[in-house]
Design a protein around this motif. Sequence first.
Motif, PDB file in Angstrom:
ATOM      1  N   THR A  20       0.795  -1.250   0.091  1.00 27.11           N
ATOM      2  CA  THR A  20      -0.244   0.087  -0.054  1.00 27.11           C
ATOM      3  C   THR A  20       0.711   1.440   0.000  1.00 27.11           C
ATOM      4  N   VAL A  21       2.140   1.312   0.882  1.00 27.75           N
ATOM      5  CA  VAL A  21       2.648   2.542   0.745  1.00 27.75           C
ATOM      6  C   VAL A  21       3.220   2.761  -0.473  1.00 27.75           C
ATOM      7  N   ILE A  22       3.338   1.929  -1.180  1.00 32.07           N
ATOM      8  CA  ILE A  22       4.277   2.331  -2.424  1.00 32.07           C
ATOM      9  C   ILE A  22       3.395   2.758  -3.711  1.00 32.07           C
ATOM     10  N   PHE A  23       2.142   2.567  -3.733  1.00 32.21           N
ATOM     11  CA  PHE A  23       1.363   2.917  -4.884  1.00 32.21           C
ATOM     12  C   PHE A  23       0.631   4.246  -4.589  1.00 32.21           C
ATOM     13  N   GLY A  24       0.403   4.952  -5.832  1.00 35.01           N
ATOM     14  CA  GLY A  24      -0.110   6.242  -5.827  1.00 35.01           C
ATOM     15  C   GLY A  24      -0.883   6.286  -7.066  1.00 35.01           C
ATOM     16  N   ASP A  25      -2.037   7.444  -7.232  1.00 36.25           N
ATOM     17  CA  ASP A  25      -3.100   7.474  -8.280  1.00 36.25           C
ATOM     18  C   ASP A  25      -2.474   8.489  -9.301  1.00 36.25           C
ATOM     19  N   GLY A  26      -2.791   8.419 -10.749  1.00 33.78           N
ATOM     20  CA  GLY A  26      -2.278   9.494 -11.622  1.00 33.78           C
ATOM     21  C   GLY A  26      -2.439   8.914 -13.019  1.00 33.78           C
ATOM     22  N   ALA A  27      -2.220  10.069 -13.860  1.00 36.63           N
ATOM     23  CA  ALA A  27      -2.438   9.528 -15.308  1.00 36.63           C
ATOM     24  C   ALA A  27      -1.474  10.354 -16.074  1.00 36.63           C
ATOM     25  N   ALA A  28      -1.244  10.015 -17.252  1.00 37.92           N
ATOM     26  CA  ALA A  28      -0.360  10.546 -18.136  1.00 37.92           C
ATOM     27  C   ALA A  28      -0.516  10.291 -19.532  1.00 37.92           C
ATOM     28  N   ALA A  29      -0.273  11.307 -20.561  1.00 32.65           N
ATOM     29  CA  ALA A  29      -0.724  10.876 -22.001  1.00 32.65           C
ATOM     30  C   ALA A  29       0.272  11.419 -22.920  1.00 32.65           C
ATOM     31  N   VAL A  30       0.438  10.855 -24.217  1.00 28.78           N
ATOM     32  CA  VAL A  30       1.184  11.244 -25.034  1.00 28.78           C
ATOM     33  C   VAL A  30       0.612  11.306 -26.331  1.00 28.78           C
ATOM     34  N   CYS A  31       0.917  12.400 -26.980  1.00 27.54           N
ATOM     35  CA  CYS A  31       0.560  12.422 -28.434  1.00 27.54           C
ATOM     36  C   CYS A  31       1.336  11.949 -29.389  1.00 27.54           C
ATOM     37  N   LEU A  32       1.156  10.989 -30.098  1.00 22.86           N
ATOM     38  CA  LEU A  32       2.286  10.201 -31.242  1.00 22.86           C
ATOM     39  C   LEU A  32       1.587  10.506 -32.608  1.00 22.86           C
ATOM     40  N   GLU A  33       2.792  10.988 -33.380  1.00 24.31           N
ATOM     41  CA  GLU A  33       2.502  11.324 -34.728  1.00 24.31           C
ATOM     42  C   GLU A  33       3.396  10.397 -35.787  1.00 24.31           C
ATOM     43  N   GLY A  34       2.928   9.941 -36.786  1.00 25.74           N
ATOM     44  CA  GLY A  34       3.878   9.538 -37.652  1.00 25.74           C
ATOM     45  C   GLY A  34       4.341  10.540 -38.628  1.00 25.74           C
ATOM     46  N   ILE A  35       5.588  10.721 -38.916  1.00 22.64           N
ATOM     47  CA  ILE A  35       6.302  11.468 -39.858  1.00 22.64           C
ATOM     48  C   ILE A  35       7.154  10.663 -40.913  1.00 22.64           C
ATOM     49  N   GLU A  36       7.011  11.182 -42.194  1.00 24.57           N
ATOM     50  CA  GLU A  36       7.778  10.705 -43.051  1.00 24.57           C
ATOM     51  C   GLU A  36       9.262  11.116 -43.071  1.00 24.57           C
ATOM     52  N   THR A  37      10.434  10.459 -42.678  1.00 26.29           N
ATOM     53  CA  THR A  37      11.705  10.938 -42.830  1.00 26.29           C
ATOM     54  C   THR A  37      12.542   9.759 -42.866  1.00 26.29           C
ATOM     55  N   ASP A  38      13.838  10.079 -43.595  1.00 26.25           N
ATOM     56  CA  ASP A  38      14.967   8.796 -43.570  1.00 26.25           C
ATOM     57  C   ASP A  38      15.655   9.171 -42.486  1.00 26.25           C
ATOM     58  N   LYS A  39      15.562  10.149 -41.585  1.00 22.49           N
ATOM     59  CA  LYS A  39      16.592  10.494 -40.417  1.00 22.49           C
ATOM     60  C   LYS A  39      16.029   9.006 -39.269  1.00 22.49           C
TER      61      LYS A  39
END
Length: 335
Positions: free
Chosen positions: A157-176
């Motif tokens: 119990t002592v180790i767990f916390g509530d929360g959320a996070a998000a990332v927006c991911l996008e496909g880009i055309e590149t040779d890099k």
Amino acid sequence: MKKTTIRSTGMFVPPNVVTNHDLEKIMDTSDEWIRQRTGITQRYWINEECGASDLGAEAAKMALADAGWKPEDVDFIIFATLSPDIMFPGSGCLMAAKLGLDKTPVLDIRQQCTGFLYGLATADAYIKSGLASRVLLVGGEVHSSGLDKSTRGRDVTVIFGDGAAAVCLEGIETDKKVGLLASALHADGNHADSLMTELPASRLLQRLPSGVATDDPRYYPVMDGPAIFKKAVRMLPKVTNEALKKADISLDEIDLVVPHQANKRINQAFGQFMKLDESKIFHNIEKYGNTTAASIPLALHEAIAQERVGRPGDTVLFVALGAGLTWGASIFRFF
Ligand code: UT7
């Protein structure tokens, strides 16, 4: 070929801070024990009814605003959680509705502490195959409502916390050589019982007992902490080397390690084993505790906000091990 890039990040935690001293009042534990053994000084726990989808929706709104996207601009959503709002449907569907969406496809995944890594690999596959070009990946957890807050459950119990996070991911055309460079993922269900919540269980003839038996420990998560600790210290370097090999880069090219925040000592031991300078490992467990599927994106969001990483060419290693057992590592280079 398309590359999967991170356009933006967002995070949300409920407003209620629970310090180690608060926990001393409800169970036999101490601030000193928790700080020494885990590095945690506080975590956030909900204090009014609220699900993983509610926290996820707030994190998603922040990430979407930062990307300059409307919710309708997203063509695929992945939601990772081990603590869904309800048994079914999944929290991803609930969150999408809260974002005002009514037809965007949503995939719910479990995978616990490695939920973000599995989600990232899945998003990458969707983007590379052309099935999606803008993916919203969210990790969200409400642990606190399911924890055993008596002394019996103190190791978990002592180790767990509530929360959320998000990332927006996008496909880009590149040779890099940019974007998600590699993922190395694993699972071993032989150790499923070393970190699990057993009840309610559909495998039983009667999923729920006639009276809700809160004194039955099987309703609460159990964890063989020392066994998982040892496993993490052994497997995290191994899977990191596997991912580095796949990405064809050396450890020196990693600018920052953004690990799952399960225990500060695990990440410090990982750093020592890999001979990494301490400044190369990001920690924020002291503030949030272990937020499971939310922990890596939450740490990434803060690392970017603190300008520890995020410049074009910066290379990040994500690495995690947790319930399943599942473990993995991903390497990402900013565009
Ligand atoms: O993200 C999910 C993956 N999970 C993990 O990565 C967790 C990995 N494991 C850990 O982080 C650590 O094993 C824990 C933090 C869970 C426990 O730390 P530990 O150093 O492995 O302690 P321990 O379990 O060996 O327990 C040591 C002592 C025991 O007392 P005795 O038997 O030595 O008298 C425990 O009963 O500490 C006691 N203890 C506590 N004392 C005060 C266990 N929990 C607590 C507590 N407060 N909260």
